[in-house]
Design a protein around this motif. Structure first.
Motif, PDB file in Angstrom:
ATOM      1  N   ILE A  58      -3.854   3.600  -3.386  1.00 50.89           N
ATOM      2  CA  ILE A  58      -2.844   3.147  -4.344  1.00 50.89           C
ATOM      3  C   ILE A  58      -2.105   1.926  -3.801  1.00 50.89           C
ATOM      4  N   VAL A  59      -2.025   0.910  -4.653  1.00 46.85           N
ATOM      5  CA  VAL A  59      -1.340  -0.328  -4.292  1.00 46.85           C
ATOM      6  C   VAL A  59      -0.296  -0.649  -5.354  1.00 46.85           C
ATOM      7  N   MET A  79      -4.688   1.976  -8.772  1.00 47.49           N
ATOM      8  CA  MET A  79      -5.189   3.109  -7.981  1.00 47.49           C
ATOM      9  C   MET A  79      -6.688   3.239  -8.173  1.00 47.49           C
ATOM     10  N   TYR A  80      -7.356   3.652  -7.139  1.00 52.45           N
ATOM     11  CA  TYR A  80      -8.807   3.798  -7.185  1.00 52.45           C
ATOM     12  C   TYR A  80      -9.167   5.236  -6.858  1.00 52.45           C
ATOM     13  N   PHE A  94       0.843  -1.185   0.000  1.00 53.88           N
ATOM     14  CA  PHE A  94       0.000   0.000   0.000  1.00 53.88           C
ATOM     15  C   PHE A  94       0.886   1.244   0.000  1.00 53.88           C
ATOM     16  N   TYR A  95       0.674   2.131  -0.985  1.00 56.69           N
ATOM     17  CA  TYR A  95       1.341   3.431  -0.980  1.00 56.69           C
ATOM     18  C   TYR A  95       0.471   4.489  -0.314  1.00 56.69           C
ATOM     19  N   THR A  96      -0.815   4.408  -0.562  1.00 55.86           N
ATOM     20  CA  THR A  96      -1.836   5.216   0.102  1.00 55.86           C
ATOM     21  C   THR A  96      -3.044   4.309   0.267  1.00 55.86           C
ATOM     22  N   PRO A  97      -4.086   4.761   0.957  1.00 59.79           N
ATOM     23  CA  PRO A  97      -5.285   3.912   1.021  1.00 59.79           C
ATOM     24  C   PRO A  97      -5.888   3.631  -0.350  1.00 59.79           C
ATOM     25  N   LEU A 153      -9.606   0.435  -0.307  1.00 57.11           N
ATOM     26  CA  LEU A 153      -9.401  -0.697  -1.211  1.00 57.11           C
ATOM     27  C   LEU A 153      -9.366  -2.025  -0.474  1.00 57.11           C
ATOM     28  N   ALA A 154      -9.827  -3.059  -1.179  1.00 54.59           N
ATOM     29  CA  ALA A 154      -9.655  -4.445  -0.737  1.00 54.59           C
ATOM     30  C   ALA A 154      -8.878  -5.168  -1.830  1.00 54.59           C
TER      31      ALA A 154
END
Length: 825
Positions: free
Chosen positions: A48-49, A220-221, A43-46, A92-93
């Motif tokens: 972005i993975v 990324m979402y 995880f880079y941010t909630p 994200l999940a």
């Protein structure tokens, strides 16, 4: 496979098959070995993975060229159940299937987003110029009707990039970013710089790269298109502001051959009263090809470089100049770079030492491309650029051939060594590193002049380096013009908002026949194409006329009072009237991750008719731009006929023998108005409801342009250049029918003081039910800012056809001194 790893590889296969799957939790995610593949999820941010896949025993040490974001310290949960390892953040999940190794993504609320296709992860041994590594690929499963956008500047005329294969190697007119975003609100960045194939078909959606020590991509979402753009910029870099003057009109040609000729163009525009902010000096001011890109004025036509620059500045214009990614063998740059082994060896442009075309290979130019991946080489490049050109006061850089030109390609050309490995390994990131070198060095030297780079190629992350990418040396044709709309929109959807094209197309030789005098003024076919292209250019981040074969300056298209001349002048004047809107939009791009050119799907995602719209777009939040993209007065194609009489032999001709065309005739053009809002015709103020196609009457001087209900548009003064007059008497147009707001942004117009908060904003808010306009308190300050001004408020109405007049009679003139004002209508 690397020597010594094969036995370890077999041992690991046996070990994995004989014991339960397990994972190791890391600071930002997990690490697990599934089916002989090491999978790292970070995880880079909630939102972005990052996913990294490699083979057991391989050491993966990769520093991204595009990504500048570091993983944040955030909370997430990890659990394992029924062969699924789940990682869940606030947003994200992410699920890793321990049987298949496939990674899938969903929103935290349970909505499925994207899934890797099972069994599609592939590592194929590859010898990269003596280095044993791999070719890599990964496939994903998309919904059948899922539209995706991005991939860069593509000249394929498509909006959605489904059902096609794109071979991604940077070239003159196609610029690639290995990124796409989906209608479902997510984006995927494949972080690889080698030649890459993007394939979408019934079997899946796949990235396959020639070289990769590992598979490395980011999911990324953002929930919607703007959100995805924001996440991509969070990952790869924000967009700095350009100076106000860059948003004026720019004139160029291939090429002005003397400094007097270049300055003379600016003088002529001033004499005619046609606005102009910039002139561009193209190549060979350095002299012959052996001194290619010498970054000094060796051409006798430029005897006094300092006077050249000063003369342009005295005319209140700006000068940018052509520089390249290659050097001729007689330049000091070439000699220094060659001594340090910082030049690559493959055929580039120009190939001949002679100017004549085609190239005479008996006299090879010896020009070679430099290695911008090498920080010392970038230092050398800037040293000569600074001493030779920047010190003269030149305002910006036209970085040509940043893909770079690669002629007579041979596979072994990719074996060239760069600072970061083979040229093959880093090929597509060449423009990113080339532009980076100039941007970072100029920032270190000066904060008084914002970096402005016009360049011919781009890659993911390049938006952070003050560059505006143009779409290359296009042929002049209606099809080329049509292609620029989806090309620019898809580039924008990769996160890079700065796009433009050569107005009129670069290669116009098809229009330059023996019955034409080499200008353009007497060729109706090109006249019509050029006018429609310049009308489109009003609504791009840079409005720039350029090309070869035919001269593009306005005075070659006739004179005031004639249809073509007047249409060109009207387009340029409209651009200047909209500068307060455009500059405020540029602030939204920098501060709020907005975009200039907006695909309809960005603002109207629920209107399926806009999902694949390739002929219209929003410019900022308010304008619906529907350029005329088909010839209405002349044939689209130049046909083979008697060149003495033109295409319509036997019909009426001018006294000079050219085909006679009545450009005053009224035509029509279809326009789709997106659903969910009302629209106003900018020219007539006639109101329409969205969700329908209408027919707009047009002339050569009118292109369909609509304003969304609820919009607040500031209209600037009539000027000859962007900063000629202060914005102390702006017209503020209100388009009723919905609530709306607009923030007027102002600063010193150049320099980087805005990064320290030295700027001001004024928020306008329209309450439609109460017919009330609130002009908020002025926030912020900067040297020279206005303390008192007048806002002339105009409510758009059909009996006030204000489009053709820059300033209308105001409904209310409001004195404003920085405090909140409420106006009731």
């Amino acid at each position: 496979m690397k020597p010594g790893n094969y036995l370890l590889f077999l041992v690991l296969i046996l070990a994995v098959s004989c014991k339960p799957q397990s994972y190791e939790k890391t600071a930002s995610g997990i690490k697990a070995t599934i089916d002989s593949t090491v999978v790292q999820i970070q995880f880079y941010t909630p939102e972005i993975v990052r996913v990294i896949k490699s083979l057991p025993g391989e050491t993966v040490e990769k520093k991204s060229l595009s990504v500048v974001k570091e993983p944040e310290n955030l909370s997430f949960s990890v659990s394992e159940s029924d062969s699924i390892i789940s990682l869940v953040s606030e947003v994200l999940a992410v699920n890793l299937n321990t049987k298949t190794g496939a990674v899938s993504y969903g929103a935290a609320n349970g909505n499925a987003l994207l899934t890797e296709k099972e069994g599609s992860t592939a590592f194929t041994p590859f010898n990269d110029a003596g280095n044993e590594t791999y070719s890599v690929k990964q496939s994903f499963s998309l919904d059948p009707d899922e539209a995706i956008y991005g991939l860069g500047i593509l000249q394929n005329g498509k909006m959605s990039q489904r059902n096609q294969k794109v071979h991604m190697v940077q070239n003159n007119t196609w610029d690639f970013s290995t990124f796409f975003q989906s209608m479902k609100g997510y984006g995927l960045f494949w972080d690889n710089y080698s030649p890459t194939d993007f394939t979408d078909n019934e079997a899946g959606t796949e990235f396959a790269s020639v070289v990769g020590d590992c598979i490395d991509y980011y999911f990324m979402y953002g929930k919607n298109a703007d959100g995805v753009v924001a996440e991509m910029r969070n990952l790869t870099g924000k967009v700095p502001m350009f100076p106000l003057w860059t948003y004026g009109f720019w004139q160029s040609r291939e090429r002005y051959k003397t400094q007097d000729e270049t300055v003379g163009v600016v003088e002529k525009y001033r004499e005619l009263g046609v606005p102009l902010d910039g002139i561009i000096q193209d190549w060979q001011y350095w002299g012959d090809n052996y001194h290619w890109n010498g970054m000094s004025f060796l051409n006798p036509g430029f005897p006094n470089p300092q006077k050249f620059v000063d003369d342009v500045h005295k005319l209140n214009a700006h000068l940018i100049i052509s520089i390249w990614s290659s050097f001729g063998p007689e330049t000091p740059q070439y000699k220094e770079l060659k001594e340090k082994n910082m030049l690559m060896d493959f055929q580039t442009w120009p190939q001949s030492g002679k100017e004549a075309w085609p190239p005479d290979m008996n006299y090879p130019s010896g020009v070679r491309v430099y290695d911008p991946f090498n920080p010392e080489a970038r230092d050398i490049y800037w040293q000569y650029l600074n001493n030779g050109l920047f010190s003269l006061g030149i305002d910006g850089w036209w970085m040509d051939s940043t893909e770079p030109d690669h002629l007579d390609f041979k596979p072994e050309d990719f074996d060239n060594k760069t600072y970061l490995g083979s040229f093959r390994k880093v090929r597509n990131a060449f423009p990113l590193e080339a532009v980076k070198g100039v941007y970072e060095h100029q920032r270190k030297v000066s904060s008084d002049k914002r970096v402005f780079i016009l360049t011919r190629s781009g890659f993911a992350g390049q938006q952070r380096y003050g560059s505006n990418v143009w779409s290359g040396d296009l042929g002049s044709s209606w099809n080329s013009l049509r292609n620029q709309i989806p090309a620019g929109l898809n580039f924008t959807l990769t996160g890079n908002p700065n796009f433009n094209s050569d107005i009129g197309g670069f290669f116009a030789g098809v229009y330059n026949k023996s019955w034409n005098d080499g200008t353009a003024s007497k060729n109706p076919l090109f006249q019509e194409l050029y006018v429609r292209w310049i009308q489109y250019g009003v609504f791009t981040p840079m409005m720039r006329s350029h090309g070869t074969d035919l001269k593009r300056e306005i005075y070659y298209f006739g004179k005031q009072g004639e249809p073509i001349y007047d249409a060109i002048a009207s387009a340029i004047n409209l651009r200047y009237a909209l500068l307060p809107y455009i500059y405020s939009t540029s602030w939204n791009v920098t501060s709020d991750n907005s975009s200039f050119m907006r695909a309809l799907v960005m603002d109207f995602p629920d209107d399926k008719k806009g999902w694949n719209m390739d002929s219209e777009y929003m410019f900022g939040q308010s304008f619906l731009v529907a350029p005329v993209l088909n010839a209405q007065y002349t044939p689209e194609k130049v046909v083979k006929v008697d060149e003495a009489s033109g295409w319509n032999k036997g019909n009426a001709k001018t006294k000079d023998g050219y085909p006679l065309v009545d450009f005053t005739e009224v035509k029509s053009s279809p326009v789709y108005l997106p659903a969910g809002t009302a629209w106003y015709d900018f020219w007539t103020n006639e109101k329409f409801y969205g969700g329908q196609e209408i027919s707009k009457e047009t002339t050569i001087n009118t292109t369909p342009l609509y304003v969304k209900a609820g919009s607040i548009i500031p209209i600037g003064p009539k000027v000859q250049y962007a900063t000629e007059k202060k914005w102390d008497n702006l017209e503020i147009r209100i388009y009723e029918g919905a609530d709306g707001e607009f923030t007027l942004y102002e600063d010193e117009n150049d320099n980087y003081n805005y990064e320290k908060g030295v700027y001001s904003t004024i928020r306008f808010k329209w309450n439609d039910a109460e017919k009330t306009l609130t002009i908020g308190k002025c926030n912020g300050e900067f040297p020279g800012m206005l303390t008192n001004r007048t806002f002339n408020i105009v409510l758009a109405a059909k009996d006030k056809a204000a489009g053709k007049e820059i300033v209308s009679d105001p409904d209310k003139a409001v004195a404003y001194s920085g405090d909140e004002v409420v106006i009731k209508f």
